[in-house]
Write an enzyme that holds these catalytic residues in place. Structure first.
Site, PDB file in Angstrom:
ATOM      1  N   ARG A   1       3.711  -4.533  16.825  1.00 52.21           N
ATOM      2  CA  ARG A   1       2.302  -4.114  16.765  1.00 52.21           C
ATOM      3  C   ARG A   1       1.404  -5.224  17.308  1.00 52.21           C
ATOM      4  NH1 ARG A   1       2.088  -2.796  10.483  1.00 52.21           N
ATOM      5  NH2 ARG A   1       3.015  -4.889  10.545  1.00 52.21           N
TER       6      ARG A   1
ATOM      7  N   SER B   1       0.835  -1.217   0.000  1.00 50.65           N
ATOM      8  CA  SER B   1       0.000   0.000   0.000  1.00 50.65           C
ATOM      9  C   SER B   1       0.865   1.261   0.000  1.00 50.65           C
ATOM     10  CB  SER B   1      -0.987   0.010   1.178  1.00 50.65           C
ATOM     11  OG  SER B   1      -0.328  -0.255   2.392  1.00 50.65           O
TER      12      SER B   1
END
Ligand code: HAX
Length: 435
Positions: free
Chosen positions: A327, A241
């Site tokens: 994360r 992305s």
């Protein structure tokens, strides 16, 4: 010019000079040799991009402008009474390369609130799509419908000087970031709550208001969304992305076109769609194994069946990382704090124990550890956001913060159109088979 924009402007000249001087002095240095294997291997490990907002270390994980996630949890401002970092803060850090204080994040919140209005035709475009259209398709369609508002498109048509490209790019980026939560919430309420939409609450922060518009009033869910929006915001420049947004933007396609293109990449199951796939796979496993918390042995057998069917285990592995994704760890800590007894959390924890050794034994998986997507769905499920097809849209809203900060910098520094070379197998054979 507004204060934030003026502050950004003051950063451009010194940054441009730094880059120019650096290239003048070191421009002919080599930073890597590319092997033929890498050409066929998705360019893994080939440094080919400049992205200032964050850097991914394989052994350590992501750092945003030099700060790790635990450091940011400590240093970025939180909502009054809250603990989690505000996404406004990480955006400010990425764009300005400065840690913000409480007043600054409030200024960013207010700025976005002022820009958040979505013209009615965007909702009409979304309403024209069949209800079963995947939420990511609706999201991308909505972003493209918003392109009628592109300041860059207007300025370019008028004949803007190239040194000013950053200005309408900045406004487009800020406008789009401000509008994405409303757009995403509209899709969510349309699909799963009979179009019963919720008006924004301008007293809230960006993520808090997003949670409110989705229809989750509790403070704990708002805190989750603040953390979620912060940790998903950027992952250096080479991921599908991020790279796509930079690449498309390099043709001077505007923020809306570039971001929509990147979101189509995020919607791939090997990238951002993995977050929905994790929950889909986990729930299917739980149901097939009779419900409840399955034993490690049963999970291991199910994992092996998935692999034997020629499928990947979603949420595990990474193209760059070689350890448990920080994360993932941040989300695990949130679960340990707020929902240690949640059954799905216990299943996710058990999968974490079972999957890595099995992937290691395959001998080919370079990173057997969980990535960000292995945990996010469980947290959302806990608070009742159970419609997992929607999860990648949440990821997409967050990804705007880093990728659009980078795009503003691309225009500010006058980055050129991206155009790497390509070759053919026949030519490579001709050149190297002789040696
Ligand atoms: N399950 C099964 N096999 C896996 C695997 C997994 N989770 N991860 C890697 N492999 C396999 C690859 O498919 C590849 O097999 P082949 O040689 O047969 O093609 C082999 O191991 C080597 O792959 P790799 O070098 O370790 O990994 P890549 O850099 O090629 O791919 C991926 C990285 C993330 C795409 C990969 O690990 C994967 O498919 N994971 C599952 C999907 C997923 O969780 N994606 C989200 C990643 C994070 C992200 O972008 N979030 O948005």
């Amino acid at each position: 010019m507004e204060r934030l924009k003026e502050h950004f402007q003051s950063k451009i000249e010194p940054a441009a000079k730094e880059v120019k001087d650096f290239i003048a002095e070191y421009g002919d240095e080599k930073i890597s040799e590319v092997k033929i294997r890498q050409l066929y291997g998705g360019m893994r490990g080939v440094p080919a991009l400049i992205t200032e907002t964050s850097k991914l270390d394989p052994a350590e994980g992501i750092r945003f402008r030099g700060y790790s996630i635990p450091e940011l949890q400590e240093k970025l401002p939180a909502y009054p009474g809250g603990n989690e970092p505000l996404p406004e803060g990480i955006f400010y850090l990425m764009l300005f390369n400065e840690l913000p204080d409480d007043d600054t994040v409030r200024r960013v919140s207010n700025n976005w609130m002022r820009r958040a209005n979505i013209p009615p035709h965007v909702f009409k475009v979304i309403d024209a799509l069949p209800m079963h259209t995947h939420p990511m398709t609706q999201f991308v369609t909505g972003i493209m419908a918003l392109r009628t508002e592109s300041e860059f498109q207007k300025a370019y048509r008028k004949g803007i000087n190239k040194k000013d490209y950053w200005q309408p790019t900045y406004d487009d980026a800020m406008n789009l970031i401000a509008r994405l939560p409303r757009l995403a919430a509209y899709i969510y309420r349309r699909m799963y709550h009979n179009g019963d939409h919720i008006e924004p609450d301008s007293s809230l922060d960006w993520a808090g208001n997003f949670a409110h518009m989705l229809g989750f009033p509790g403070e704990e869910f708002r805190e989750l969304l603040r953390l979620y929006m912060t940790i998903h915001s950027d992952h250096e420049g080479g991921n599908v992305s991020g790279h796509t947004i930079h690449l498309v933007g390099s043709a001077l396609s505007d923020v809306y076109q570039s971001f929509a293109a990147g979101m189509n990449g995020l919607a791939g199951p090997l990238h951002g769609l993995a977050n929905q796939e994790v929950i889909r796979w986990t729930l299917a496993m739980r149901d097939e194994l009779g419900g409840g918390l399955p034993s490690k042995e049963l999970i291991a057998n199910y994992v092996k069946d998935t692999l034997n069917n020629g499928q990947v285990i979603p949420g595990f592995g990474h193209a760059v990382l070689r350890k448990t994704d920080p994360r993932y760890t941040a989300q695990r800590e949130f679960a340990q704090k707020h929902m240690p007894h949640d059954e799905l959390f216990q299943i996710i924890s058990r999968i974490y124990e079972v999957v890595p050794p099995i992937l290691k034994d395959l001998g080919k998986v370079k990173n057997p550890w969980p990535n960000v997507d292995a945990h996010s769905g469980q947290l959302l499920m806990h608070y009742g956001l159970t419609q997992y097809d929607f999860y990648t849209v949440l990821f997409g809203v967050s990804r705007s913060l880093g990728t659009l900060s980078s795009l503003i910098w691309d225009r500010a520094l006058g980055m050129p159109i991206e155009r790497p070379g390509s070759t053919t197998t026949a030519l490579l054979k001709e050149q190297y088979a002789k040696k």
